[in-house]
Each structure stands twice: as C-alpha cells, then as structure tokens.
Design a protein around this motif. Structure first.
Motif, short mmCIF file in Angstrom:
data_model
loop_
_atom_site.label_atom_id
_atom_site.label_comp_id
_atom_site.label_asym_id
_atom_site.label_seq_id
_atom_site.Cartn_x
_atom_site.Cartn_y
_atom_site.Cartn_z
N CYS A 173 0.84 -1.20 0.00
CA CYS A 173 0.00 0.00 0.00
C CYS A 173 0.87 1.25 0.00
O CYS A 173 0.65 2.18 -0.79
N LEU A 174 1.88 1.27 0.86
CA LEU A 174 2.78 2.42 0.93
C LEU A 174 3.55 2.59 -0.38
O LEU A 174 3.82 3.72 -0.81
N ALA A 175 3.89 1.47 -1.02
CA ALA A 175 4.59 1.54 -2.30
C ALA A 175 3.72 2.23 -3.35
O ALA A 175 4.19 3.09 -4.10
N LEU A 176 2.43 1.87 -3.39
CA LEU A 176 1.53 2.48 -4.37
C LEU A 176 1.25 3.94 -4.06
O LEU A 176 1.03 4.75 -4.97
N ILE A 192 10.44 -5.68 -1.88
CA ILE A 192 10.13 -4.25 -1.90
C ILE A 192 11.22 -3.47 -1.17
O ILE A 192 11.62 -2.38 -1.60
N LEU A 193 11.72 -4.06 -0.08
CA LEU A 193 12.77 -3.42 0.73
C LEU A 193 14.16 -3.61 0.12
O LEU A 193 15.15 -3.08 0.63
N ASN A 194 14.23 -4.40 -0.98
CA ASN A 194 15.50 -4.76 -1.62
C ASN A 194 16.43 -5.47 -0.64
O ASN A 194 17.63 -5.21 -0.56
N ARG A 195 15.84 -6.47 0.08
CA ARG A 195 16.60 -7.20 1.08
C ARG A 195 16.34 -8.72 1.00
O ARG A 195 16.50 -9.42 2.01
N VAL A 196 15.95 -9.23 -0.15
CA VAL A 196 15.70 -10.66 -0.28
C VAL A 196 16.94 -11.47 0.07
O VAL A 196 16.85 -12.59 0.58
N HIS A 197 18.12 -10.89 -0.17
CA HIS A 197 19.37 -11.60 0.11
C HIS A 197 19.63 -11.77 1.60
O HIS A 197 20.60 -12.43 1.99
N TRP A 198 18.76 -11.23 2.44
CA TRP A 198 18.94 -11.37 3.88
C TRP A 198 18.50 -12.75 4.39
O TRP A 198 18.70 -13.05 5.57
N ILE A 199 17.86 -13.55 3.57
CA ILE A 199 17.50 -14.90 3.99
C ILE A 199 18.27 -15.91 3.14
O ILE A 199 18.82 -15.58 2.09
N PRO A 209 6.29 -7.81 -6.75
CA PRO A 209 6.06 -8.00 -5.31
C PRO A 209 4.94 -7.16 -4.73
O PRO A 209 4.55 -7.37 -3.58
N VAL A 210 4.41 -6.23 -5.48
CA VAL A 210 3.29 -5.41 -5.00
C VAL A 210 1.95 -5.96 -5.46
O VAL A 210 1.04 -6.16 -4.66
N PHE A 211 1.82 -6.26 -6.74
CA PHE A 211 0.54 -6.69 -7.30
C PHE A 211 0.34 -8.20 -7.30
O PHE A 211 -0.75 -8.68 -7.59
N CYS A 212 1.37 -8.97 -6.99
CA CYS A 212 1.31 -10.44 -6.98
C CYS A 212 0.77 -10.97 -8.31
O CYS A 212 -0.15 -11.78 -8.36
#
Length: 326
Positions: free
Chosen positions: A189-192, A240-247, A300-303
């Motif tokens: 929501c915040l992204a949109l 969205i946070l550009n942090r997928v590499h954190w897992i 990642p926003v609209f799936c």
C-alpha cells in the motif's frame, strides 16, 4: 536435478486443471465462496510456470463476469455478496487475461469508494469489517483501473501508519500484532502511495529475516510454525525493501520443493500435508522471488507476473522507492 529438488511443473498444471472437476467431493462445495480466489491463485501459478494457456480463457472470463453484482463489486462465486477480496481477485484475473475492457471500471470504482468512511478507513464489505488488507486492496484495485484519485489517500495512509509497531512490522489494524501477511499489505500500500520512506527499513528487514527457521521455511510471526505461503508474504516484503538476500534462499527453495505432492501435483503448507491451490500459488511465487530457475518474475506489489504489470503500465511504483534503497 532429482525430483526432490525439481519443480514438478507438469504435475502442478494438471493439479490446477483438475480442481474444477472434483464436483463429487464435499470439499468442492464447502469452498464455493473461494471459487474466484481459487481461479486467481491457479492462474498466477500457471503464468509463473509459463503455462497460462492451460485454462480456457473464454470460460474464465464468462464465469468472472457472472460473479459481478449490481453494486459493482464481485462475490466469491455467482450470486455471492460483493467483497473487496473477491473484487481484487476478479480484477487481477481479468488483467492477466487481458480482458479488463469487459467491465465498467467506474462501476467497480464506485463500489470500492463506497467502502471508505469519512475518516478514510476502508471496510471489506457493507458489514464494516476493517483491516489493513482492505486499505491496500482498495488502492490496488483503483490503481489497476486508473481511478485511484477517487480515494482519500491521506486517510488510508494514516490508518496504515497507525498500524505500524515498535518492531517495524504491521498488524491488521492499530494495536494489532505484527504479522508477515499484514506487513506485505501495508508495504505494498505504501509503495503504491509513494510513501515507503515512512518505514523503518532496518528494523522491518530484521524482523522479516528472523522469520526463517532452521528447516529453511518461513513463519508469519514469532513462535509459529513454518508455512509455504509465507514464502510469498515475507519475500515480497523483502523484495520491496531490496533485502531478499537477507534470507537463505536455497534453503527456502528446498523447503518449498519438499512440500510438493509428487504423485498428484500441488504444493502443501509444509512437507507431508495435503496440497491445495493457495499454497501452490504462493509456493511458486516464493520460488520466483527466490530466483529459482525457469519461472517468470513476479511483481512484489501486485502479486502478478512482472510482464503483465509492465505491459499494463503499472510498474510506476518502482520509480517511487527511496533512492537509498536501490
């Protein structure tokens, strides 16, 4: 690549195609209210596996149009009451089928706008249930239809911000416990709205990364079991946070693939359980976000598949992400 580490595409396609052929089973009728959502879940999975033509396009469009009610909204099945959840699924389905021109966008818009109160908060239906899901869905539907300016954005923004917690996460409403699914709806929501800068990126990224358990799976909140569906809810937020590499993405992919039904197709909530179309969709969506090969990229926003979003001119949210996040 062994079957244990391969995505069983052909079996999953047949599983999805078989769902409407089980009319002699009690479960088919008990889940009637989820029919529209089920089509959405199945269609997303098929698109990501590049098998979107497996279902009859004309039949799908005809059915979805029959689920629209006089108030402009869509029910979960023909003659079911209108709800934002099913209206969102219906609009997403029609977008993926390139058939949005077959509905009156202003009629749908009026239904969505009618569910926003004078304080800007949005209900799921005429009965008044409120949730951060509905804040996101209202913005997403009207963004897809190009009528988002008819909503009170400030009221929605304030409701979402009031639902943010000390741990960086978001709940179902102000005071609600942080939950991965609600984090996704609030971040999207915040992204949109172009307001991602309001988020505590470091704190939220840490909270999301902590959702991974030793077996590679993700849970939705502390002290809960892993579940394949959180492969989407958590990874979409991290994307969205550009942090997928954190897992540990490889471990997550292994967990999802172990939850496949190797005989009948489909993906379950965790290995050993019964497969369903909901977890099949979000398991494959999670694999896409984790970079598993052979799949379409997902927005990642609209799936929905990125190529669908880009062709529809809906990828503008990406340009509004804070520069320091990129």
């Amino acid at each position: 690549m062994s079957e244990k580490t391969a995505l069983l595409v052909d079996k999953h396609v047949e599983f999805i195609k078989s769902l409407d052929k089980k009319q002699d089973e009690l479960e088919y009728w008990m889940t009637e209210h989820l029919r529209v959502s089920g089509i959405y879940w199945g269609l997303v999975a098929l698109h990501l596996m590049r098998r979107q033509d497996a279902l009859d396009r004309d039949k799908l469009i005809s059915y979805i149009l029959k689920c629209q009610n006089a108030d402009g909204g869509f029910g979960g099945h023909i003659n079911h009451d209108s709800h934002l959840l099913y209206t969102m699924s219906a609009v997403q389905i029609l977008l993926m089928l390139n058939a949005l021109d077959q509905i009156d966008s202003q009629k749908v818009t009026r239904f969505v706008v009618s569910l926003q109160d004078k304080n800007g908060q949005v209900s799921g239906d005429e009965w008044g249930e409120r949730d951060t899901r509905f804040a996101f869905i209202s913005v997403a539907i009207l963004t897809i239809l190009g009528t988002e300016d008819q909503l009170d954005h400030q009221g929605i923004l304030q409701y979402v911000l009031d639902s943010m917690n000390y741990d960086g996460g978001f709940g179902s409403g102000p005071g609600g416990e942080s939950h991965a699914a609600q984090v996704y709806t609030c971040l999207a929501c915040l992204a949109l709205l172009g307001e991602l800068g309001r988020v505590n990126r470091e704190r939220l990224s840490n909270w999301l990364a902590e959702r991974q358990l030793d077996n590679g799976g993700l849970n939705g909140r502390p002290q809960k079991l892993e579940d394949v569906c959180y492969s989407w809810w958590v990874l979409s937020s991290l994307e969205i946070l550009n942090r997928v590499h954190w897992i540990e993405r490889e471990k997550l992919c292994e967990f999802i693939l172990k939850a496949q039904d190797e005989e009948k197709g489909g993906i379950a909530d965790r290995p050993g359980d019964m497969a369903d179309v909901y977890h099949t969709c979000f398991g494959i969506a999670g694999l896409s976000l984790a970079g598993f090969g052979g799949l379409e990229d997902i927005d990642p926003v609209f799936c929905m598949p990125k190529n669908v979003i880009e062709q529809a001119g809906l990828a503008k949210w990406v340009t509004r992400v804070p520069k320091e996040w990129k």
